[in-house]
Design a protein around this motif. Structure first.
Motif, PDB file in Angstrom:
ATOM      1  N   ASN A 155       0.810  -1.216   0.000  1.00  0.00           N
ATOM      2  CA  ASN A 155       0.000   0.000   0.000  1.00  0.00           C
ATOM      3  C   ASN A 155       0.846   1.270   0.000  1.00  0.00           C
ATOM      4  O   ASN A 155       0.342   2.348  -0.343  1.00  0.00           O
ATOM      5  CB  ASN A 155      -0.920   0.016   1.226  1.00  0.00           C
ATOM      6  N   ARG A 156       2.123   1.165   0.360  1.00  0.00           N
ATOM      7  CA  ARG A 156       2.973   2.350   0.391  1.00  0.00           C
ATOM      8  C   ARG A 156       3.099   2.981  -1.000  1.00  0.00           C
ATOM      9  O   ARG A 156       3.305   4.200  -1.123  1.00  0.00           O
ATOM     10  CB  ARG A 156       4.356   2.006   0.956  1.00  0.00           C
ATOM     11  N   HIS A 157       2.976   2.162  -2.031  1.00  0.00           N
ATOM     12  CA  HIS A 157       3.070   2.687  -3.396  1.00  0.00           C
ATOM     13  C   HIS A 157       1.871   3.571  -3.728  1.00  0.00           C
ATOM     14  O   HIS A 157       2.006   4.566  -4.443  1.00  0.00           O
ATOM     15  CB  HIS A 157       3.172   1.532  -4.394  1.00  0.00           C
ATOM     16  N   PHE A 158       0.699   3.212  -3.228  1.00  0.00           N
ATOM     17  CA  PHE A 158      -0.488   4.041  -3.447  1.00  0.00           C
ATOM     18  C   PHE A 158      -0.321   5.375  -2.735  1.00  0.00           C
ATOM     19  O   PHE A 158      -0.621   6.437  -3.306  1.00  0.00           O
ATOM     20  CB  PHE A 158      -1.735   3.308  -2.938  1.00  0.00           C
ATOM     21  N   HIS A 159       0.162   5.338  -1.506  1.00  0.00           N
ATOM     22  CA  HIS A 159       0.396   6.577  -0.750  1.00  0.00           C
ATOM     23  C   HIS A 159       1.339   7.490  -1.532  1.00  0.00           C
ATOM     24  O   HIS A 159       1.075   8.693  -1.706  1.00  0.00           O
ATOM     25  CB  HIS A 159       0.981   6.227   0.617  1.00  0.00           C
ATOM     26  N   ALA A 160       2.422   6.926  -2.014  1.00  0.00           N
ATOM     27  CA  ALA A 160       3.399   7.721  -2.759  1.00  0.00           C
ATOM     28  C   ALA A 160       2.804   8.282  -4.045  1.00  0.00           C
ATOM     29  O   ALA A 160       3.091   9.432  -4.429  1.00  0.00           O
ATOM     30  CB  ALA A 160       4.627   6.863  -3.073  1.00  0.00           C
ATOM     31  N   ALA A 161       1.952   7.503  -4.719  1.00  0.00           N
ATOM     32  CA  ALA A 161       1.348   7.952  -5.974  1.00  0.00           C
ATOM     33  C   ALA A 161       0.393   9.112  -5.740  1.00  0.00           C
ATOM     34  O   ALA A 161       0.364  10.083  -6.519  1.00  0.00           O
ATOM     35  CB  ALA A 161       0.614   6.788  -6.647  1.00  0.00           C
ATOM     36  N   VAL A 162      -0.396   9.041  -4.685  1.00  0.00           N
ATOM     37  CA  VAL A 162      -1.320  10.136  -4.363  1.00  0.00           C
ATOM     38  C   VAL A 162      -0.544  11.424  -4.135  1.00  0.00           C
ATOM     39  O   VAL A 162      -0.895  12.499  -4.659  1.00  0.00           O
ATOM     40  CB  VAL A 162      -2.168   9.771  -3.122  1.00  0.00           C
ATOM     41  N   ARG A 163       0.520  11.336  -3.359  1.00  0.00           N
ATOM     42  CA  ARG A 163       1.342  12.512  -3.102  1.00  0.00           C
ATOM     43  C   ARG A 163       2.008  13.019  -4.389  1.00  0.00           C
ATOM     44  O   ARG A 163       2.101  14.232  -4.626  1.00  0.00           O
ATOM     45  CB  ARG A 163       2.421  12.169  -2.073  1.00  0.00           C
TER      46      ARG A 163
END
Length: 538
Positions: A155-163
């Motif tokens: 899920n860390r990749h989704f967080h990074a993509a949103v940012r």
């Protein structure tokens, strides 16, 4: 013949709360009727067990919609809970109040006393928020678990993509700033489902003035003139209420029971030979639901598929859960997502996103179909239009309440809804084109999101989208008798001693998952009933 003060039809998310609140006075007798069985199956308690429950014919109303022109003429499977706890016993436990603006919409549509500031205190009374470290805030019976420290690392990749694409991140979708990507909270307690049945009803069962009858399906409401008197069961048994009959049978069951009892569109009832007690075209109308279509990707690193697909992984997860009540079996697969604006010119989010660190598909089984995890490391992303403007209908086919009603969603009937689908697809494309998620992707599974233009996004949605299991508003609340079924105190217009207290009373759909606002509505609805009886609210 049995006579009590209150009869509640439906032991779902709303009915369980009503039963507990109304039975706090030992001098008041309450009868709660449930057409299905108990919620004692271990699959109900196990958070990840909902994957089995949504297709279980013993615990689920297995409704099918009418062919829906907006979805390419397809009929869609609409499961609803048929057991104590209702759909709150079979759902994915994502707990979202909705956006504050949703309740301003309620108030502006005629639901007096249901604006955000009116309902916020009811949510707070409902909840105990549990931090990742186990610290508790609030005194409500529904535990709302922050799982930030438990979600899968992919899920860390989704967080990074949103940012990366410049969108906000929210630390709490149920807090003061719910807009943005984020991690969903879930209603679990000590690793087990915390439904209203478990949190409210189960402790109240020790009260001698509360009776719960399972496998007791209502045939019709009994009246004297235009005053509700009680309920007739399928067995022919008659039950009478001294004070009120309350329908909490859900967005399909409540309008169905009203219609077979003579309250609804006169044209429909006359055609079926049902005497019209009260002609109201809105009964069964204003149907709304959320739709979404998943896009599946192969990942370059391990996802939940690596745990929940192989037998060894399942066994280790089961051992972890048995020993600690933690691990993937204690969570929902809906771990990340959020409320996001697909365009900068919008005044509030128009999309709810889901990012699941697992991929799966439906396969045929003896019971019809079942979910199976894909045999590769995969994940899912999808956008759900938050506030659809299309309106459908629920209409009975027969005076026999055992015959499933016709469900006509009327999906994508407005240009606004069709454009919102396209905008959601474009938002998903933007996220998947980010460096953060591009680095995770090994490949995509057809249909390939990156290949779709606007027409392709809409055509794909029509061909694959399905319900997100949030039907509401078929007995909508409002003071205008020309547009509503119940008033702002949830009393049925034109009928005495009859209320509807469940998601069918929503004036319009909230932006996210509907179980939390359904429980809030029941808690506030119980307050209104107690006030009308001159009792203090505790």
């Amino acid at each position: 013949m049995e006579k009590v003060d209150y009869i509640i039809v439906g032991a779902g998310s709303a009915g369980c709360i009503l039963a507990e609140r109304l039975s706090t006075d030992p001098q008041t007798s309450v009868l709660l009727l449930e057409a299905g069985g108990p919620d004692t199956s271990p699959w109900v308690s196990l958070p990840l067990g909902y994957g089995k429950l949504t297709t279980d014919p013993k615990r689920t109303w297995r409704f099918m919609t009418e062919p829906d022109e907006g979805l390419g003429g397809r009929s869609i499977y609409w499961p609803r809970g048929r057991l104590v706890g209702g759909s709150g016993s079979i759902n994915a436990m994502v707990y979202c109040r909705g956006l504050p603006g949703d309740f301003e919409d309620w108030a502006s549509s005629g639901a007096v006393g249901w604006a955000w500031q009116d309902v916020k205190s009811a949510f707070e009374r409902l909840e105990t928020k549990v931090t990742p470290l186990g610290e508790k805030q609030g005194k409500g019976l529904i535990h709302v678990q922050n799982i930030t420290n438990q979600i899968h690392k992919v899920n860390r990749h989704f967080h990074a993509a949103v940012r990366e694409i410049g969108l906000p991140w929210s630390d709490d979708f149920n807090g003061d700033d719910p807009e943005g990507g984020g991690i969903y909270h879930i209603n679990t307690r000590d690793g087990r489902r915390c439904s209203s049945a478990r949190a409210f009803l189960r402790p109240a069962l020790a009260r001698r003035n509360l009776t719960v009858r399972t496998n007791a399906q209502a045939r019709r409401i009994l009246f004297s003139g235009k005053t509700a008197q009680g309920i007739e069961l399928l067995t022919g048994e008659t039950l009478f209420a001294r004070r009120e009959v309350i329908l909490s049978a859900g967005a399909i069951g409540s309008p169905q029971l009203l219609q077979v009892s003579g309250i609804g569109p006169g044209r429909l009832l006359n055609g079926l030979g049902i005497p019209v007690l009260h002609d109201n075209e809105n009964v069964g109308g204003n149907l709304q639901d959320h739709l979404a279509a998943n896009f599946t990707f192969r990942a370059r690193e391990a996802t939940l598929n690596a745990v929940l697909r192989p037998l060894l992984g399942k066994a280790l997860a089961a051992l972890q859960y048995a020993a600690t009540r933690k691990g993937p079996l204690s969570l929902s697969v809906n771990q990340c997502g959020g409320f996001l604006r697909s365009r900068h010119d919008l005044d509030r989010p128009d999309q709810q996103l889901y990012f699941n660190p697992i991929s799966y598909r439906m396969v045929p089984s003896r019971s019809g179909s079942r979910l199976t995890v894909d045999p590769f490391n995969g994940f899912i992303i999808c956008a759900q239009p938050a506030r659809p403007t299309s309106r459908g209908r629920i209409e009975i086919r027969s005076a026999d309440s055992t015959v499933a009603p016709a469900i006509r969603p009327n999906s994508l009937a407005t240009e606004e809804d069709r454009q919102t689908v396209i905008d959601g697809g474009r938002l998903c494309q933007k996220l998947m084109s980010s460096k953060a998620l591009s680095a995770l992707v090994e490949g995509s599974v057809a249909p390939h999101l990156s290949d779709l233009d606007d027409d392709g996004i809409l055509a794909d949605f029509r061909s694959r989208a399905s319900t997100v299991f949030h039907p509401v508003s078929t007995c909508r609340m409002g003071e205008d008798r020309e547009t509503a079924v119940v008033d702002s105190r949830l009393k049925v217009h034109g009928i005495d001693r009859l209320r509807v207290v469940d998601a069918s009373a929503f004036p319009n759909i909230t932006s996210g998952n509907t179980n939390a606002p359904t429980m809030m509505l029941a808690l506030k609805g119980a307050d209104l009933i107690l006030e009308d009886q001159g009792r203090d609210i505790q």
